[in-house]
Structures are given as C-alpha cells and as structure tokens.
Write a protein that holds these residues in place. Structure first.
Motif, PDB file in Angstrom:
ATOM      1  N   ASP A 509      -7.500 -16.263  18.764  1.00  0.00           N
ATOM      2  CA  ASP A 509      -7.405 -16.371  20.221  1.00  0.00           C
ATOM      3  C   ASP A 509      -6.027 -16.002  20.740  1.00  0.00           C
ATOM      4  N   GLU A 510      -5.152 -15.514  19.889  1.00  0.00           N
ATOM      5  CA  GLU A 510      -3.792 -15.225  20.330  1.00  0.00           C
ATOM      6  C   GLU A 510      -3.766 -14.142  21.392  1.00  0.00           C
ATOM      7  N   GLY A 511      -4.611 -13.124  21.261  1.00  0.00           N
ATOM      8  CA  GLY A 511      -4.640 -12.054  22.263  1.00  0.00           C
ATOM      9  C   GLY A 511      -5.009 -12.581  23.643  1.00  0.00           C
ATOM     10  N   ALA A 512      -6.021 -13.438  23.712  1.00  0.00           N
ATOM     11  CA  ALA A 512      -6.422 -13.999  25.000  1.00  0.00           C
ATOM     12  C   ALA A 512      -5.322 -14.875  25.589  1.00  0.00           C
ATOM     13  N   VAL A 513      -4.639 -15.634  24.738  1.00  0.00           N
ATOM     14  CA  VAL A 513      -3.547 -16.482  25.226  1.00  0.00           C
ATOM     15  C   VAL A 513      -2.400 -15.632  25.746  1.00  0.00           C
ATOM     16  N   ARG A 514      -2.067 -14.556  25.047  1.00  0.00           N
ATOM     17  CA  ARG A 514      -0.998 -13.663  25.511  1.00  0.00           C
ATOM     18  C   ARG A 514      -1.355 -13.051  26.865  1.00  0.00           C
ATOM     19  N   ARG A 515      -2.610 -12.703  27.048  1.00  0.00           N
ATOM     20  CA  ARG A 515      -3.038 -12.107  28.314  1.00  0.00           C
ATOM     21  C   ARG A 515      -2.911 -13.116  29.464  1.00  0.00           C
ATOM     22  N   LEU A 516      -3.299 -14.364  29.212  1.00  0.00           N
ATOM     23  CA  LEU A 516      -3.158 -15.391  30.247  1.00  0.00           C
ATOM     24  C   LEU A 516      -1.692 -15.678  30.541  1.00  0.00           C
ATOM     25  N   MET A 517      -0.860 -15.627  29.517  1.00  0.00           N
ATOM     26  CA  MET A 517       0.571 -15.833  29.743  1.00  0.00           C
ATOM     27  C   MET A 517       1.136 -14.710  30.615  1.00  0.00           C
ATOM     28  N   TRP A 518       0.682 -13.501  30.398  1.00  0.00           N
ATOM     29  CA  TRP A 518       1.149 -12.386  31.227  1.00  0.00           C
ATOM     30  C   TRP A 518       0.707 -12.565  32.676  1.00  0.00           C
ATOM     31  N   GLU A 519      -0.504 -13.060  32.888  1.00  0.00           N
ATOM     32  CA  GLU A 519      -0.989 -13.305  34.248  1.00  0.00           C
ATOM     33  C   GLU A 519      -0.199 -14.419  34.930  1.00  0.00           C
ATOM     34  N   GLU A 520       0.315 -15.383  34.159  1.00  0.00           N
ATOM     35  CA  GLU A 520       1.096 -16.486  34.720  1.00  0.00           C
ATOM     36  C   GLU A 520       2.585 -16.166  34.755  1.00  0.00           C
ATOM     37  N   ASP A 521       2.971 -14.925  34.425  1.00  0.00           N
ATOM     38  CA  ASP A 521       4.373 -14.498  34.404  1.00  0.00           C
ATOM     39  C   ASP A 521       5.207 -15.339  33.438  1.00  0.00           C
ATOM     40  N   ILE A 522       4.615 -15.667  32.292  1.00  0.00           N
ATOM     41  CA  ILE A 522       5.309 -16.427  31.258  1.00  0.00           C
ATOM     42  C   ILE A 522       5.781 -15.455  30.194  1.00  0.00           C
ATOM     43  N   VAL A 523       7.074 -15.393  29.982  1.00  0.00           N
ATOM     44  CA  VAL A 523       7.652 -14.415  29.063  1.00  0.00           C
ATOM     45  C   VAL A 523       7.360 -14.779  27.616  1.00  0.00           C
ATOM     46  N   TRP A 745      -1.216 -22.620  23.524  1.00  0.00           N
ATOM     47  CA  TRP A 745      -0.055 -22.017  22.869  1.00  0.00           C
ATOM     48  C   TRP A 745       0.458 -22.922  21.751  1.00  0.00           C
ATOM     49  N   PHE A 746       0.503 -24.215  22.009  1.00  0.00           N
ATOM     50  CA  PHE A 746       0.942 -25.144  20.970  1.00  0.00           C
ATOM     51  C   PHE A 746      -0.006 -25.125  19.774  1.00  0.00           C
ATOM     52  N   ARG A 747      -1.290 -24.953  20.019  1.00  0.00           N
ATOM     53  CA  ARG A 747      -2.238 -24.849  18.906  1.00  0.00           C
ATOM     54  C   ARG A 747      -1.955 -23.600  18.073  1.00  0.00           C
ATOM     55  N   LEU A 748      -1.583 -22.503  18.720  1.00  0.00           N
ATOM     56  CA  LEU A 748      -1.224 -21.292  17.975  1.00  0.00           C
ATOM     57  C   LEU A 748       0.004 -21.548  17.100  1.00  0.00           C
ATOM     58  N   GLU A 749       0.991 -22.225  17.656  1.00  0.00           N
ATOM     59  CA  GLU A 749       2.201 -22.515  16.885  1.00  0.00           C
ATOM     60  C   GLU A 749       1.893 -23.409  15.690  1.00  0.00           C
ATOM     61  N   ARG A 750       1.064 -24.425  15.921  1.00  0.00           N
ATOM     62  CA  ARG A 750       0.708 -25.323  14.812  1.00  0.00           C
ATOM     63  C   ARG A 750      -0.088 -24.564  13.752  1.00  0.00           C
ATOM     64  N   ALA A 751      -0.936 -23.613  14.152  1.00  0.00           N
ATOM     65  CA  ALA A 751      -1.716 -22.845  13.177  1.00  0.00           C
ATOM     66  C   ALA A 751      -0.799 -21.987  12.312  1.00  0.00           C
ATOM     67  N   ARG A 752       0.237 -21.389  12.907  1.00  0.00           N
ATOM     68  CA  ARG A 752       1.183 -20.590  12.117  1.00  0.00           C
ATOM     69  C   ARG A 752       1.921 -21.472  11.112  1.00  0.00           C
ATOM     70  N   GLU A 753       2.308 -22.655  11.554  1.00  0.00           N
ATOM     71  CA  GLU A 753       2.980 -23.577  10.637  1.00  0.00           C
ATOM     72  C   GLU A 753       2.051 -24.019   9.510  1.00  0.00           C
ATOM     73  N   GLU A 754       0.783 -24.208   9.828  1.00  0.00           N
ATOM     74  CA  GLU A 754      -0.174 -24.614   8.797  1.00  0.00           C
ATOM     75  C   GLU A 754      -0.343 -23.520   7.752  1.00  0.00           C
ATOM     76  N   LEU A 755      -0.406 -22.270   8.160  1.00  0.00           N
ATOM     77  CA  LEU A 755      -0.543 -21.165   7.211  1.00  0.00           C
ATOM     78  C   LEU A 755       0.682 -21.094   6.290  1.00  0.00           C
ATOM     79  N   LYS A 756       1.860 -21.330   6.851  1.00  0.00           N
ATOM     80  CA  LYS A 756       3.068 -21.312   6.022  1.00  0.00           C
ATOM     81  C   LYS A 756       3.018 -22.424   4.988  1.00  0.00           C
ATOM     82  N   ARG A 757       2.596 -23.602   5.394  1.00  0.00           N
ATOM     83  CA  ARG A 757       2.511 -24.726   4.453  1.00  0.00           C
ATOM     84  C   ARG A 757       1.426 -24.461   3.412  1.00  0.00           C
TER      85      ARG A 757
END
Length: 928
Positions: A509-523, A745-757
């Motif tokens: 779902d990262e692509g969809a989250v990035r698209r929503l962030m762009w719509e909200e003007d979140i860098v 977004w926080f779920r995406l960050e936690r998923a990346r950390e889980e893959l590293k672990r």
C-alpha cells in the motif's frame, strides 16, 4: 448465572447471615460478606470456580471445627518419608531407567535362590498379576530394568509400564483437563474391571517418580553438554532472539519480551481444624522442586516486597489511565481471596512465545514486586536495549524509574511498552507515548503473547486448584516445557514467515499512501512524526490544566468561609433533629457531635488563613473582596471543568476515528467500544461538573447536553472547541483524513522495521539449526566410540548417547518442515524477500560474560561448549573439535579424520534436506 453458581451464592449468603457463625474468623466468609454488601469487588478469574471453592473450604473447616476430633496421630510426613525412601534408591533406579530406555528389557537370568514378589502390572490395554524376582540393587531398580515404575519405594502393590505413563504425560500436556482420576477410570474401562478407589493415588506416585527420572536423566545430558547452568535454558530457549551472529545490523531493541499476570492458576491452601478460625496449614511436607529452570525463586521475588516499594510506588495522580486498570491500584492488588495460597502466575515470554521466566503470585494480586523481579532477571542475563511489553507499561515505567532498579534500567536503555490490543483501552495521552504503532523499532509486534498463552494455560486451573504446591508447580512447568518444544518451536518458522508476508503486504500500500501524501502536500514522513509530537504536547498541557489546583490566598480564604457557613448550617440542622431525642442515644446526636467537631477544625484553619492575610475582621458575603475572590474561584473551577471535558471528548473522538477505520478487526472494535463505554461514564460526570460550574460563573455559560456530546462523531461538532484558546478543531493533525493517513504511514514504517528484524532472526534460526545439529551429532558420536574406554564407561556412554539422541530429536524433528517453509517464502516473494538462508558465524564467547559464575573457558582443554561458543582461535562450529576429551594438539590423526567426516556428513544431510524439499515440490527426486 448458572444453577450451580446460584446455589453456591445462596449457601454463602445463608452462612454469612448465620448469627451463630463467626464469619470474621474465616477469610472466605469475610470476603464473601464484604462482596455481598458491596464493600469490596470480587476478583473472579477467567477460569472461575472461586465461589464454589470458597464454599467447599468453609464447609470443610466448619465441620472440622464442630467435630473437634481429638485424634493426636499425624501422617503429615508420609509424603516426605516416601520421597526420602525413593531418594535413597535413586542412583540404582536412575541407572536402571537409563538401561531400559537404551537397551530395553534385559534377558532373563537364572538365579539360584531368588526372592519373589507379587505385583499388579498395569499396562495401557491390560493388567495382570506377575511374580517378579527382587533384584540385588533394590526391588524398585529391578522393576525399572523391566520398564515398570513402582508406586511405593519398598513394597508396591501396583506397578505401571513406562509406555502407559508416557502416554498419559503426552496426552495430559496436549489436554490439561485430562486428569489422573479420569485416566485411571479409562484404564479400568479398557481392562474390563471396575475402577479401584485408590488406583489414582498409586498412579500419581508412579507418575511423579517417572517425571523425576526424566528430569534427572535430562540433567545428566545437559551436564555432558555443558548446559547445566541455571540460566542456560532461558538464555538459549529462542534461537531467533538469542543466537546472535557476527556482522548483524544493530536493532533499536535487541530483544522484545512481554509479561503479564494471570489469576486462573490459583491453589487452595489446606488448613487444619481450629475452633477460633481457619487454623494453620496442614499440608504434608514435601521438599521436592519441579521448577526445572522456569521459576524465579520466591526469595528473590520477596526482595522487592511491599516494604521496599512503599516509598517508590507512584500515586497515579499523574497517570490518565488509573481509572481503567485494576492492577494499577495498589490497594486492590494487595487483596485476594483468603482461602488461596498461590493466587496465580506472572509470566514473561519472548516475542516468539518461548517462556523465559515464571513467578508465583502469593496471597496477593498483581503486585509491583513481580514485574520488578522479572525485569531485574532480564537485565542480568540479556543486557541492554530490551523492549518490555506490559498491559500497564505506562504505570510500570514510573514504578521502575523510582525503584532501586531505575539507574540500571536507564543505563541499559530498557523501555517499557504497551501491547497493541491493550493499548487501545488506555487513555489517548498514554497511547501517543506507548502504543506499539508509534514506537520506533518495534516492527509489527503486538506484545500480546501472554494473553494468547493464558487462553490455553487456563485449562490447567482444574488440576492446580486443589493440588499440593509441588504438584501445581510440576503441572505448570511440564505444560510450558512441552508447549515450548512442541508448539512454539514447531511453529517458529510459521511465525517468521507469516510476519514476513504480513509486512510485505503492508508495504504493497506504499504507493497509495505516497499519492495521498502528495494530495495533502506532505513532503515526507517527518511531518507525521512532528504531528504526533504536537498532539502529545497538546494533550499533556490539557491534562495538566485540568488538574491545576493553583489557588490564591484570597480564593482559599473564601473556600474556607463557604465551608464554615455550610458547617454552621449542618450544626443548626443537627440541633433541631436532636431536640426530640435523648442526648447521646440517637444517630442525630452523633451527627451533631461530628458537625461540631468539623466546625471547630474549620475555625482553626480560618484563623490560620486570616493571620496569613492580616485580616482583623472576618469577611462577610457582602464584602467586596469576598465577592471578587469568589468570582475568581468560580472561574478557576469552570476552567478546570472545561479542560477536563475537552480532554475526555477529544480522546473519545480520536478513539471513534480508530474504530471506524477500515482494517480494524472485529475484536479490536469490540475492545475499543468497551473502552469507550467506560469512558462515556467519565464524560457524563465531566458534563455534570461542567454544567454546575458554568451556571455559577458570571455571566453564566450555556450548559452542555450530554446526549448530544455522546453523539458527536467529529471534533467540528463540538461547539465549545471553537471558542477554546487551544483551537484543537483547527489543528491539521486533528482532521480524520489526516489521522488515518498518519496511521497508515506509521504502519509502513513498522513494516520496514519488521522486515529488518526478520532478516536477522531468520538467519539466526538457520544458523542455529545447522550448529545445533552438528554439535549434538558430534557429541553423540563421541559418546558412542569405544576406543580407549573401559567396558563400564562404554555402557554408560552408550546409554547417555541414547538419551542425547532423544534430546536432539525433540527439536530436530522439525528441521525439515522449518526449511520447507523458509524456502517456500523465498520462492513466493522472490527478490522482495531479502532474508538469507545461508548460515552465518556465531558471535565469539569473549563478547559475553561467563554464565552464573562458571569458570571461563580456557584454550588448554576443549570442554563441551554451547553451539557456536568456541574459543578465540575458533570461528564457526564446523571448526570445533567434537569429542571434548583433550586439546586439538593431543588428538591423533584418526580421531581428527573421524570428526571431520562426521561434520561433513552432518552438513551434507542439512543441505540435502533443503534440496529434497525443492525437488519434492518440482516432482523430482534427488537421485534423478
């Protein structure tokens, strides 16, 4: 309420109401009486049964007190005398047990003048009377050589085959409700005979002896491997957590654990008859211990007793969650049903579900000494960067910081966390600080492993409730040991693969989250981190302002005057009520006396305040300074009530936003809904206080309708927020769409950390399977060698090798299925799965201290070591010498060749297992 519970309740009510019965002398009755009249809250566990056990215990003690038997005989030492008799024969019995397990029944030998004994041999499908010769090493040892376990040390009437006992051991571990009593009746049904009234007692004695022999045999195996230190099991039970490798990436949390208490596994304390009360314990003395490395000693836990914590326990005045968690209230957790000795267990698990340590809760609830003792044990053996999940982690963090363990915990960077499921029942201010979703480095771990384990271990309640202390400990230890080896370890690869796939699906779902962030003007995501910090600051300021009790001397003086006026009115009312009664004989006269005493105390306070303000003439209600100070006090009270109402409403609306989000599971929705229901009561109380304060200020403020408040779904609906200086409804982070995007977004960050672990844990696991197999096979091969050994040593080593093989296969049986799942994960996700299945190199022992005072390893003698714990000049397990009988320089070339061959064969078998899995899935064979 069921019919049985209703009958038990009625019986307790009748007993508590009996004027001839002194309920104060019986803890069970006094507790029930307090519960029935509403003074105390009944602590009922998930397993239940406390009410029926209380009734049974009271009736038993009542009958004993009434009969007052004068028989002075005692058999309280019968159990201990039997244990001592078995212990005297233990060396011979242990040798006989090992001989039978290694070689089976010996061939019958002719004896010139044997002594015979008649016993009843009970097998799984039959029983028969046999005439057996007494062996020279003792009759019990002679029976064990034949695979029969006696029920008495010298003259047993019943003996049981080891196959029968082993069948019950495994069946009971899988189904704890399957009791010994039920099993002996089952045997009688299979044998076609009526049940014998004492069969379950004989079976219990033989079963205890059988388990003791198994424990002692395993201790011999562990000693031969150099694994007999008290903390070895805990430090090596989970290969994914503890088997660290060289070159690993650093993790924010080196290890994640979870701990919690459970009150289902209570035990009733048997007491003797006493006319004045329940009497002392009349349990039989039994000094056996079945902790098996799982239990923390009671003496170590008692070091953190209440008197040591009295000055450091937080008062919870600054904890917004105090109203929702009973184990935060120290007075409640100090009470428990009077008839119980052990009132539950406190458990600590690693994130994969392996049991690290167990603690018995004694005659109390979930006191702070239990988690403090566990944390001290974890810091001693696991070091720095631990993440500890606890359902009241927000409260325990304060307790830990103020305790003697605080400096050590801060130096070790230990962090207290709250589980994902329990976290949503906490206050929102607590969530932004402790909720798993917002904690960096936690991954997708929910820290709720204890709840899952308790949901299964509650089945032990039936066999623990009336057991002795030893048998309760034996039941719990055997259950957790079996579960660790045959459930948790068996599903370890499934756990790792499931978390890996779940993390990869979240990242889809990262692509969809990035698209929503762009719509909200979140860098980038740093804005979400800042938004969470802003929300935390807002809630902290709001909570502090709602608790603000700062008063000016004038407002305090006015409050004292108001109280004095109210006390004077109470005195006048009490005087009028006592006019028609005899002084000193009525309740109204008592009320008058109390009112007079209260007015006298207030007069002293007024005099002190007037001296501080230099007031010579007491103010009246018409005094200008009184009117101004009263107006200021009412405005301050109104401000506090408004801040409190805003805090509760904002938190409630944020929780509603979470509950209505897509992806929130049914159980989580129900959990949040239950929390909101409890919070709605607080909102009702806050609205009532606000309306009272709003009507008292000048000019009066508009009242709030509670029904409308509870129907609000968005912050914009709450009109009061539009006029607040905080302006929360205008904050960007308060919008539902923004909050939903922030959580994604926080779920995406936690998923990346889980893959590293998981990349680290999977490689640790694969390396451990290789090293453990190589190490144990080499030790087993060394024991089976006959060169240079005496005949007695050859026989002893052979028996030990057989037990070592059983020890190896306890977990080794799952290696193929583990590799199958890991390779299937690699094939399914291809390059997206970055986990390596190539074994790594374990860390050197010089990076770890000696375990529990063991002598450090030297390079002169090659002692048996843990897998991967070689000396400085050795790296991987593949370079260790496996016989453990001398240095490498003293071994001859033939021994070195044999060891190299054994090692090569073990590594090839490990690789062939993986190749066989691949070939099987392709429909091929290795030979092809």
């Amino acid at each position: 309420m069921s019919t049985t519970n209703r009958q038990n309740l009625q019986a307790l009510q009748n007993l508590a109401a009996d004027n001839t019965f002194d309920a104060a002398n019986f803890p069970g009755v006094s507790t029930v009486a307090s519960v029935l009249d509403g003074r105390e809250q009944a602590q009922i566990s998930h397993a239940g049964g406390e009410m029926a056990d209380t009734l049974e215990d009271i009736i038993e003690m009542t009958e004993r007190a009434r009969t007052r038997c004068k028989d002075t005989r005692t058999r309280r030492d019968r159990t201990q005398r039997r244990n001592d008799a078995f212990l005297a024969q233990m060396p011979d019995m242990l040798n006989a047990y090992s001989s039978f397990r290694a070689r089976g029944r010996p061939a019958e030998e002719e004896d010139g003048d044997p002594e015979y004994y008649n016993v009843l041999v009970v097998d799984l499908f039959s029983d028969e009377k046999l005439v057996l010769p007494k062996g020279c090493g003792g009759f019990s040892a002679a029976l064990l050589r034949l695979g029969l376990v006696p029920s008495a040390p010298w003259t047993p009437s019943f003996v049981f085959t080891m196959a029968t006992l082993d069948f019950y051991r495994v069946s009971h571990a899988r189904c704890p409700q399957f009791s010994i009593y039920a099993f002996t009746k089952t045997l009688a049904d299979l044998h076609g005979v009526p049940p014998r009234s004492t069969m379950h007692q004989h079976f219990s004695i033989a079963f205890d002896l059988y388990l003791d022999l198994r424990r002692r045999t395993e201790t011999q195996v562990l000693r031969s491997l150099g694994r007999d230190s008290p903390a070895w099991r805990m430090k090596n039970c989970c290969p994914a957590c503890t088997y660290k490798l060289q070159g690993e990436d650093e993790l924010i949390f080196s290890m994640l654990v979870t701990m919690d208490g459970n009150d289902s596994l209570k035990r009733v304390l048997r007491r003797g008859p006493d006319p004045d009360g329940p009497g002392d314990s009349n349990e039989r003395y039994d000094d056996r211990d079945a902790g098996d490395g799982y239990y923390l000693p009671r003496e170590k836990v008692d070091e953190w007793a209440r008197k040591r914590l009295a000055d450091v326990l937080p008062t919870d005045d600054n904890n917004p969650c105090k109203e929702h968690w009973k184990n935060m209230v120290n007075d409640v957790t100090a009470k428990m049903w009077g008839i119980f000795d052990e009132t539950g267990i406190f458990l600590c698990l690693c994130r994969h579900g392996f049991a690290l340590v167990l603690v018995d809760m004694l005659r109390s609830g979930e006191l702070s000494k239990y988690p403090l003792a566990v944390v001290e044990h974890l810091l001693t053996h696991f070091g720095v960067d631990l993440g500890v999940g606890y359902d009241i982690g927000c409260h325990f963090c304060t307790t830990l910081d103020k305790s003697e363990l605080g400096p050590e915990a801060r130096e070790a960077r230990l962090r207290c966390l709250v589980g994902a499921f329990h976290g949503h029942a906490h206050n929102r201010l607590c969530q932004v600080c402790f909720l798993a979703l917002y904690v960096k480095g936690l991954g997708i771990e929910d820290l709720e492993g204890c709840e899952r384990r308790f949901s299964r271990s509650n089945a032990l309640a039936g066999c623990c409730r009336r057991a002795s202390r030893f048998h309760r400990q034996q039941e719990i230890t055997a259950y957790f040991k079996h579960t660790d080896d045959f459930d948790v370890y068996a599903s370890l690869a499934t756990f790792l693969c499931s978390n890996y796939e779940q993390s990869l699906k979240i990242l889809d779902d990262e692509g969809a989250v990035r698209r929503l962030m762009w719509e909200e003007d979140i860098v980038d995501g740093n804005e979400f981190v800042q938004a969470l910090a802003d929300e935390r600051v807002y809630l902290q300021e709001l909570y502090k302002s709602s608790k603000n009790t700062v008063e000016t001397p004038e407002t305090r003086y006015v409050a004292c005057l108001d109280n004095d006026i109210a006390n004077a009115a109470a005195v006048r009312q009490a005087q009028s009520d006592t006019a028609a009664f005899t002084p000193g004989k009525s309740k109204a006269d008592i009320a008058l006396r109390h009112a007079l005493e209260k007015r006298e105390r207030m007069a002293m306070v007024l005099a002190e305040v007037e001296r501080g303000l230099n007031i010579t003439t007491r103010w009246t209600v018409e005094h200008p300074r009184y009117i101004a100070a009263q107006k200021e006090a009412r405005l301050l009270k109104y401000q506090r009530a408004l801040d409190r109402l805003e805090l509760l409403v904002v938190e409630r609306l944020f929780e509603l936003t979470k509950m209505n989000q897509s992806g929130t599971g049914y159980k989580m929705r129900k959990h949040i809904a239950k929390s909101l229901q409890a919070r709605s009561k607080a909102v009702r109380s806050a609205v009532a206080k606000y309306n009272a304060a709003a009507a008292a200020v000048t000019p009066p403020r508009e009242p709030v309708d509670i029904e409308k408040v509870l129907e609000y779904a968005f912050l914009a609906d709450f009109d009061l927020l539009r006029h607040r200086h905080h302006g929360v409804d205008q904050q960007y982070w308060a919008r539902p769409a923004y909050r939903s995007l922030m959580n994604k977004w926080f779920r995406l960050e936690r998923a990346r950390e889980e893959l590293k672990r998981l990349d680290i844990e999977i490689r640790r696991f694969v390396t451990w399977m290789r090293d453990e197999g190589v190490f144990l096979r080499k030790r087993e091969a060394a024991l089976r060698k006959t060169e240079g050994k005496s005949e007695e040593q050859v026989e002893a080593d052979y028996e030990l090798a057989v037990h070592l093989e059983e020890y190896r296969m306890r977990r080794g049986r799952f290696e193929q299925s583990h590799m199958m799942r890991l390779r299937a994960l690699k094939r399914k996700w291809g390059p997206r799965c970055t986990a390596s299945l190539t074994p790594g190199v374990p860390l050197m022992p010089v990076s770890r201290p000696a375990v529990d005072g063991d002598e450090p390893e030297t390079m002169d003698v090659d002692l048996p070591r843990e897998p991967g714990m070689a000396g400085e000049e050795q790296g991987d397990l593949s370079t260790q010498e496996g016989d453990g009988h001398g240095s490498a320089d003293e071994d001859d070339s033939d021994a070195e060749g044999d060891e190299a061959h054994d090692e090569h064969v073990s590594e090839m078998l490990f690789k062939l297992a993986g190749l066989g899995i691949d070939a099987e899935e392709r429909g091929e064979s290795i030979a092809d």
